[in-house]
Scaffold this active site. Structure first.
Site, PDB file in Angstrom:
ATOM      1  CG  HIS A   3      36.945  75.224  61.715  1.00  0.00           C
ATOM      2  ND1 HIS A   3      35.646  75.069  61.322  1.00  0.00           N
ATOM      3  CD2 HIS A   3      36.896  75.541  63.036  1.00  0.00           C
ATOM      4  CE1 HIS A   3      34.829  75.269  62.340  1.00  0.00           C
ATOM      5  NE2 HIS A   3      35.565  75.574  63.401  1.00  0.00           N
ATOM      6  CG  ASP A  33      48.148  61.960  61.933  1.00  0.00           C
ATOM      7  OD1 ASP A  33      49.350  61.802  62.181  1.00  0.00           O
ATOM      8  OD2 ASP A  33      47.572  61.422  60.960  1.00  0.00           O
ATOM      9  CD  GLU A  53      57.009  41.938  82.894  1.00  0.00           C
ATOM     10  OE1 GLU A  53      57.441  40.931  83.489  1.00  0.00           O
ATOM     11  OE2 GLU A  53      57.764  42.847  82.461  1.00  0.00           O
ATOM     12  CG  HIS A  84      49.642  66.243  60.633  1.00  0.00           C
ATOM     13  ND1 HIS A  84      50.122  65.069  60.109  1.00  0.00           N
ATOM     14  CD2 HIS A  84      50.036  66.243  61.942  1.00  0.00           C
ATOM     15  CE1 HIS A  84      50.782  64.387  61.026  1.00  0.00           C
ATOM     16  NE2 HIS A  84      50.727  65.074  62.161  1.00  0.00           N
ATOM     17  CD1 TRP A  85      44.593  63.640  54.169  1.00  0.00           C
ATOM     18  CD2 TRP A  85      44.754  62.069  55.742  1.00  0.00           C
ATOM     19  NE1 TRP A  85      44.362  62.444  53.565  1.00  0.00           N
ATOM     20  CE2 TRP A  85      44.460  61.452  54.508  1.00  0.00           C
ATOM     21  CE3 TRP A  85      44.913  61.272  56.884  1.00  0.00           C
ATOM     22  CZ2 TRP A  85      44.307  60.068  54.383  1.00  0.00           C
ATOM     23  CZ3 TRP A  85      44.755  59.909  56.757  1.00  0.00           C
ATOM     24  CH2 TRP A  85      44.459  59.319  55.537  1.00  0.00           C
ATOM     25  CG  ASN A 119      59.779  34.148  80.049  1.00  0.00           C
ATOM     26  OD1 ASN A 119      59.601  34.120  78.834  1.00  0.00           O
ATOM     27  ND2 ASN A 119      60.926  33.807  80.613  1.00  0.00           N
ATOM     28  CG  ASP A 137      59.009  48.229  86.942  1.00  0.00           C
ATOM     29  OD1 ASP A 137      58.864  48.090  85.715  1.00  0.00           O
ATOM     30  OD2 ASP A 137      59.894  47.638  87.598  1.00  0.00           O
ATOM     31  NE  ARG A 174      63.786  49.432  83.395  1.00  0.00           N
ATOM     32  CZ  ARG A 174      63.399  48.288  83.971  1.00  0.00           C
ATOM     33  NH1 ARG A 174      62.381  47.605  83.452  1.00  0.00           N
ATOM     34  NH2 ARG A 174      63.998  47.844  85.054  1.00  0.00           N
TER      35      ARG A 174
END
Length: 470
Positions: free
Chosen positions: A445, A369, A216, A353-354, A178, A39, A314
């Site tokens: 690219h 990705d 919550e 990435h594909w 709850n 938390d 945690r």
């Protein structure tokens, strides 16, 4: 005439060259920030410090640490600022502290049970007037009174249009859940509410009701003309996840109709990255103030023996929030342990990435990705490799001059193909990546795809081989 031709050439180059990235710079953190701290709440103050508090596994005290950097919180000394009572109220289950600075004073909101009735959970407030809350004294301001004397927890607060609000989770009589989420205005004192209380949401969806019917841990971030309220849902095991409510900044936060619930969780367990049960988050900002950060806890394993509340492991973690073109947050997936990932951007286009081929694209979905961890190169020190976030063990490598994301087969060829020298960007800014085994060849690219090709010295090549990291 020559001037006209020059103008035409420059204009053409401007059209072909991607605009500088509009995103915020990359953040560099190493997760987890803190073991056995659930938390988590991190508050950045005007004194230059980040203040960090969280639930401890013993549920018996409130701790606080501070550092000038988020990573520094990992090793900062921890101070116990308050301990549970030995009898009566505030005597058990000390949960989910949050620290806020309001009207020149420090406040810690937390939940607690009674020593003689540990599940009689209610919300309480501490106050300190000290400049340094780690060394100052704390005054108990008592319980936050709500319309019902029932199970209530996870108080948080935010201001909007000059008005301070309290948000929290509570079990409302007559509703078989709850906990639901509520909001009210704060009164003159930041431990009191005033006026009408509004129920914002009830957990009804499948992902909100696994194990328990839970909403919550609300937390608010305000961006792009909207209020975004995250909340945690379901049991505190691997089912735990984040939901999202959204309201327009011009709407009344006290009107339940102002808020829209996202139909699916926005942040959930990822077996690919070995992160389970992410939730109970807060928000903060990076040291340069340019990146929004998600602070949350999770576990590094899925299966838990016994009650998850008795499992101490945690951990507090942080990662960057990305903002979509439509102004909504994209939290992605809980990133792997270790260095936080980056995205390689060319203008508003991201390397992703594909089907394992690497390409350039805007508005990447799913976000992961387009996220890569920059790690020590597979060929050793002095080089870097780019490891996929959602496919750990897969690296960006070149094959036949094409860029792919593939699993490391530990061969010498793969290690060389997946290692690069990180250079100052060929345009003079940003970064460029030069192949280790093909000197003078860079990631660039072209036609929407990413290649490793020889630098031909042109402005067009330099532009296409230069990236900014976000």
């Amino acid at each position: 005439m020559r001037l006209l031709r020059l103008v035409v050439v420059v204009a053409t180059l401007l059209l072909l060259t991607p605009l500088p990235a509009q995103a915020s710079p990359a953040v560099q953190y190493t997760n987890p920030i803190a073991a056995q701290r659930a938390d988590p709440h991190i508050f950045r103050h005007t004194d230059g410090y980040y203040y960090f508090t969280a639930t401890v596994p013993e549920y018996d005290r409130i701790v606080l640490r501070r550092a000038t950097t988020i990573q520094g919180l990992a090793t900062a000394p921890e101070t116990v600022i308050w301990r549970r009572h030995t009898s009566g109220e505030m005597g058990a289950h000390i949960w989910a502290p949050e620290i806020h600075f309001i009207n020149g004073r420090w406040y810690v909101y937390f939940a607690a049970g009674r020593a003689d009735d540990v599940w009689r959970i209610r919300m309480y407030v501490l106050e300190s007037t000290a400049a340094n809350p780690l060394t100052g004294t704390w005054t108990e301001r008592g319980r936050i009174v709500t319309p019902w004397d029932t199970f209530s927890l996870d108080a948080s607060t935010f201001t909007h249009n000059g008005v301070r609000y309290l948000i929290w989770a509570q079990q409302e009589p007559g509703i078989s859940t709850n906990s639901n989420l509520y909001i009210a205005r704060m009164g003159a004192n930041p431990w009191q509410i005033t006026g009408a209380t509004t129920r914002l949401t009830i957990p009804t969806l499948a992902w909100e009701t696994r194990g328990y019917r839970v909403a919550e841990g609300p937390s608010v971030i305000q961006r792009n003309g909207r209020l975004f309220m995250t909340y945690s849902a379901s049991a505190t095991d691997a089912n735990y996840c984040l939901g999202l409510l959204t309201a327009s900044a011009s709407a009344d936060p006290l009107n339940a109709a102002s808020w829209t619930k996202s139909p699916n969780p926005v942040f959930a367990s990822s077996s690919a990255t070995s992160q389970f049960g992410p939730g109970h988050n807060s928000f903060t900002v990076s040291e340069d103030g340019q990146s929004d950060l998600l602070v949350y806890h999770d576990r590094s394993y899925q299966n838990i023996s016994g009650d998850p509340l008795n499992d101490p492991n945690r951990r507090t973690r942080v990662q960057k929030i990305y903002w979509r073109a439509d102004g909504t947050p994209d939290f992605g997936v809980p990133v792997p342990d270790g260095a936080t990932p980056v995205r390689l951007m060319s203008g508003n286009l991201a390397v992703r990435h594909w089907e394992y081929r690497v390409r350039l694209e805007a508005n990447v979905t799913p976000l992961a990705d387009s996220q890569f961890r920059q790690v020590t190169g597979l060929t050793g020190a002095g080089t870097v490799s780019l490891e996929s976030t959602n496919f750990p063990g897969y690296f960006l490598r070149h094959r036949n001059h094409e860029a792919w994301v593939e699993r490391n087969d530990n061969s010498a060829l793969f290690r060389s193909d997946a290692s690069f020298y990180r250079r100052t960007g060929l345009t003079g800014g940003g970064v460029s990546y030069e192949s280790v085994n093909f000197p003078g060849y860079f990631l660039r690219h072209r036609s929407g795809l990413v290649w490793v090709e020889q630098n031909d010295g042109t402005a067009a090549f330099h532009g296409s081989a230069t990236f900014t990291l976000e």
